[in-house]
Every structure is written in C-alpha cells, then in structure tokens.
Design a protein around this motif. Structure first.
Motif, short mmCIF file in Angstrom:
data_model
loop_
_atom_site.label_atom_id
_atom_site.label_comp_id
_atom_site.label_asym_id
_atom_site.label_seq_id
_atom_site.Cartn_x
_atom_site.Cartn_y
_atom_site.Cartn_z
N PRO A 49 0.75 -1.17 -0.05
CA PRO A 49 -0.04 -0.11 0.03
C PRO A 49 0.86 1.35 0.13
O PRO A 49 0.54 2.34 -0.51
CB PRO A 49 -0.76 -0.23 1.36
N ARG A 50 1.89 1.11 0.41
CA ARG A 50 2.96 2.48 0.53
C ARG A 50 3.34 2.69 -0.74
O ARG A 50 3.43 4.01 -1.33
CB ARG A 50 4.31 2.06 1.25
N LEU A 51 3.34 2.04 -1.82
CA LEU A 51 3.55 2.28 -3.13
C LEU A 51 2.52 3.03 -3.71
O LEU A 51 2.68 4.05 -4.49
CB LEU A 51 3.74 0.99 -3.88
N LEU A 52 1.07 2.48 -3.62
CA LEU A 52 -0.05 3.20 -4.02
C LEU A 52 -0.08 4.62 -3.58
O LEU A 52 -0.59 5.52 -4.04
CB LEU A 52 -1.10 2.27 -3.88
N LYS A 53 0.14 4.73 -2.03
CA LYS A 53 -0.07 5.91 -1.50
C LYS A 53 0.93 7.11 -2.07
O LYS A 53 0.69 8.24 -2.16
CB LYS A 53 0.24 5.78 0.07
N ALA A 54 2.37 6.44 -2.20
CA ALA A 54 3.18 7.44 -2.72
C ALA A 54 2.89 7.88 -4.08
O ALA A 54 2.95 9.21 -4.49
CB ALA A 54 4.51 6.81 -2.86
N ILE A 55 2.24 7.00 -5.10
CA ILE A 55 1.99 7.54 -6.34
C ILE A 55 0.66 8.52 -6.34
O ILE A 55 0.93 9.35 -6.85
CB ILE A 55 1.42 6.20 -7.09
N ARG A 56 -0.34 8.46 -5.43
CA ARG A 56 -1.37 9.25 -5.31
C ARG A 56 -1.24 10.33 -4.54
O ARG A 56 -1.85 11.29 -4.83
CB ARG A 56 -2.61 8.45 -4.59
N LEU A 57 0.12 10.54 -3.97
CA LEU A 57 0.46 12.03 -3.49
C LEU A 57 0.86 12.73 -4.29
O LEU A 57 0.85 14.04 -4.55
CB LEU A 57 1.56 11.59 -2.28
N VAL A 58 1.39 12.10 -5.62
CA VAL A 58 1.88 12.83 -6.58
C VAL A 58 0.59 13.00 -7.87
O VAL A 58 0.50 14.25 -8.19
CB VAL A 58 3.09 12.14 -7.34
N THR A 59 -0.18 12.12 -8.11
CA THR A 59 -1.13 12.02 -9.02
C THR A 59 -2.55 12.79 -8.55
O THR A 59 -3.32 12.94 -9.23
CB THR A 59 -1.43 10.81 -9.76
N GLY A 60 -2.67 12.77 -7.29
CA GLY A 60 -3.89 13.40 -6.51
C GLY A 60 -4.82 12.34 -6.73
O GLY A 60 -4.67 11.31 -6.38
N ALA A 61 -6.08 12.99 -6.58
CA ALA A 61 -7.40 11.74 -6.50
C ALA A 61 -7.77 11.16 -7.54
O ALA A 61 -8.60 10.29 -7.92
CB ALA A 61 -8.67 12.86 -6.28
N ALA A 62 -6.86 11.04 -8.86
CA ALA A 62 -7.12 10.32 -9.97
C ALA A 62 -7.31 9.04 -9.52
O ALA A 62 -6.51 8.34 -8.81
CB ALA A 62 -6.09 10.51 -11.02
N PRO A 63 -8.40 8.25 -10.05
CA PRO A 63 -8.46 6.78 -9.73
C PRO A 63 -7.31 6.00 -10.12
O PRO A 63 -6.66 6.20 -11.38
CB PRO A 63 -10.00 6.42 -10.41
N LEU A 64 -6.89 5.02 -9.33
CA LEU A 64 -5.91 3.92 -9.95
C LEU A 64 -6.47 2.44 -9.91
O LEU A 64 -7.04 2.06 -8.97
CB LEU A 64 -4.86 4.35 -8.66
N ILE A 65 -5.97 1.75 -10.76
CA ILE A 65 -6.03 0.71 -10.87
C ILE A 65 -4.76 0.00 -11.55
O ILE A 65 -3.98 0.63 -12.24
CB ILE A 65 -7.29 -0.01 -11.91
N GLY A 66 -4.89 -1.57 -11.55
CA GLY A 66 -3.48 -2.06 -12.06
C GLY A 66 -3.18 -3.59 -11.21
O GLY A 66 -4.19 -4.06 -10.64
N CYS A 67 -2.19 -3.98 -11.33
CA CYS A 67 -1.94 -5.37 -10.71
C CYS A 67 -0.41 -5.69 -10.99
O CYS A 67 0.31 -4.94 -11.53
CB CYS A 67 -2.52 -6.40 -11.65
N THR A 68 -0.03 -6.66 -10.23
CA THR A 68 1.38 -7.07 -10.49
C THR A 68 1.56 -7.92 -11.71
O THR A 68 0.55 -8.18 -12.33
CB THR A 68 1.77 -8.20 -9.15
N ASP A 69 2.90 -7.90 -12.22
CA ASP A 69 3.07 -8.44 -13.62
C ASP A 69 4.38 -9.40 -13.55
O ASP A 69 5.06 -9.79 -12.14
CB ASP A 69 3.38 -7.19 -14.73
N ALA A 70 4.79 -9.98 -14.53
CA ALA A 70 5.99 -10.72 -14.78
C ALA A 70 6.90 -9.88 -15.35
O ALA A 70 8.05 -10.31 -15.98
CB ALA A 70 5.73 -11.94 -15.31
N GLY A 71 6.94 -8.55 -15.39
CA GLY A 71 7.97 -7.74 -16.26
C GLY A 71 7.22 -6.43 -16.83
O GLY A 71 5.90 -6.83 -17.33
#
Length: 244
Positions: A49-71
């Motif tokens: 969750p710290r990763l996502l919090k760090a991103i949203r501190l920069v991008t603001g209230a924009a909705p965020l979705i995604g997932c883990t990957d293999a590269g």
C-alpha cells in the motif's frame, strides 16, 4: 478530442521512493498536470500500500487500478522487478472504475457485477472497458463472458491477468490505495474517448499443432491424450521440477 499519456518507471529499492519517482515522471510527461486515470503495474516486491499511497500523493485524486506483473515493457525497453506507472489525460472525456473481490467464487458473476457497476456510474454513452484480474484464481474467458452479458451494445473489452514474477503462487490487484488478491478491477471510458485495440507479439510456433483433450477451466491436463507437462518436458529438455 486528444488523449495524452505519461509513463514513468522505477526500480528503487524503497517502495515509497519508487512510487514517487515513477509518478513524478508521469506528471512531467503530462506537462505538470495530474492524470484523469492512473494505471500501475509492478513486480510483486512492490505489492505494498505504501507504493500506491506514494503514487497518489503525486497524481492526486485520480482513480488508480492495476496489478502485479512478470515484467514491464516501456519505450526504453523491457524491465524486470520494477514498477511502471501510466497516466492518461482524457481531454474532456470521462472514466469510472470499480472492483469485485472473492473472484474465484464465481468469475462470471463477478464480471456481470463489474459491468453493471461501471454502467451505473457512467450514466452516458459508454466505451472501452479495461480489466485486470487474478489469473491464478479465475478464468479470463469466464470473466469476459460475464461482462458481455451485461453490455447493452457491442463494447470492446480488453485487459490482462496479473502475474507474480513467474512464481505462479499469488498475484495482487491494485485499486486506489488498496492491494488486493482474488480480485477483478476495471475501468470504463465514455464514448467521447476514442480507443482502439492492437495485438502484437514475438512468439513463433514450435512443433506441430496440438489438440487439448482434457481440461478444467483454465487448467490444461492433456494434449493429444498425453500429459501436457510431458510435452513441455520434451520441447524444453527439462524435467517438470525444473520449470518452477
């Protein structure tokens, strides 16, 4: 209407620092503007969750979705054990997001509920749906089947199953500042946002075509009435214990 895209990536050891670095690159590419929607794809070591919090501190209230990957694959080339952030400015268009947990209980129903949630939120002519899901607990075809049952017209559906750096043990999905598993996340764009779908890969056929003779859901047990794993052993010159 034009859509602008910004991309950032980081392999910083510190999860929070990696999120901020990648997100700042996105905003820089967008001329200092915060995106309307943010996508995050990462190695499982960044499923925090710290990763996502760090991103949203920069991008603001924009909705965020995604997932883990293999590269990840960006303009600079392929990346492993990194985080990739993509931000879109929709130029006046809209998008809405939603998620469904406990995906494995009924993937088709989860797809139906996701489609209904997105349609209800958008309240205007709808366009492309993008989804990301736990590929170790559910079949993508069942999810898409459920989504399409609730679409009022022919709307394109695209997306991908989450990865876990090829460990094949547990994947994670991202929704705003939550790190989830066994979950389906999705976004739908308004019809004001023009989209297209392209597919390209570098794979080439190996050997002759094979017929699936026994399978259950997303698991293939036999090819041409032989154990599927034995065919992989023959092609790769490895024993099954060496695959993992």
């Amino acid at each position: 209407m034009s859509v602008s895209l910004g991309v950032g990536s980081s392999s910083e050891a510190d999860v929070f620092a990696a999120g901020q670095q990648a997100a700042r690159e996105v905003v820089a590419h967008l001329g200092g503007r915060a995106p309307d929607i943010t996508f995050v794809f990462s190695s499982i070591r960044f499923a925090d969750p710290r990763l996502l919090k760090a991103i949203r501190l920069v991008t603001g209230a924009a909705p965020l979705i995604g997932c883990t990957d293999a590269g990840g694959i960006i303009t600079a080339g392929p990346r492993r054990r990194s985080v990739t952030v993509i931000g879109l400015l929709l130029g006046g268009g809209r998008c809405v997001t939603s998620m469904e947990q406990h995906l494995s209980l009924d993937p088709k129903m989860a797809g139906e509920r996701l489609a209904m949630s997105l349609r209800t939120q958008l309240l205007r002519p709808a366009g492309l749906i993008l989804t990301f899901f736990d590929s170790l607990t559910a079949s993508g075809s069942e999810i898409v089947s459920g989504i399409e049952r609730k679409l009022e017209k022919k709307i394109p559906v695209a997306g991908a199953g989450a990865g876990d750096d090829f460990f094949f043990q547990k994947t994670f999905q991202f929704f705003n500042e939550e790190v989830l598993t066994d979950t389906l996340v999705g976004v739908q764009f308004s019809s004001d946002v023009r989209t297209g779908i392209g597919v390209r890969h570098g794979w080439v056929p190996v050997g002759r075509p094979r017929r699936v003779t026994r399978s259950t859901g997303r698991v293939v047990y036999q090819l041409d009435k032989k154990p599927a794993v034995s065919i992989y052993e023959d092609f790769l010159g490895l024993k099954r214990q060496e695959f993992m």
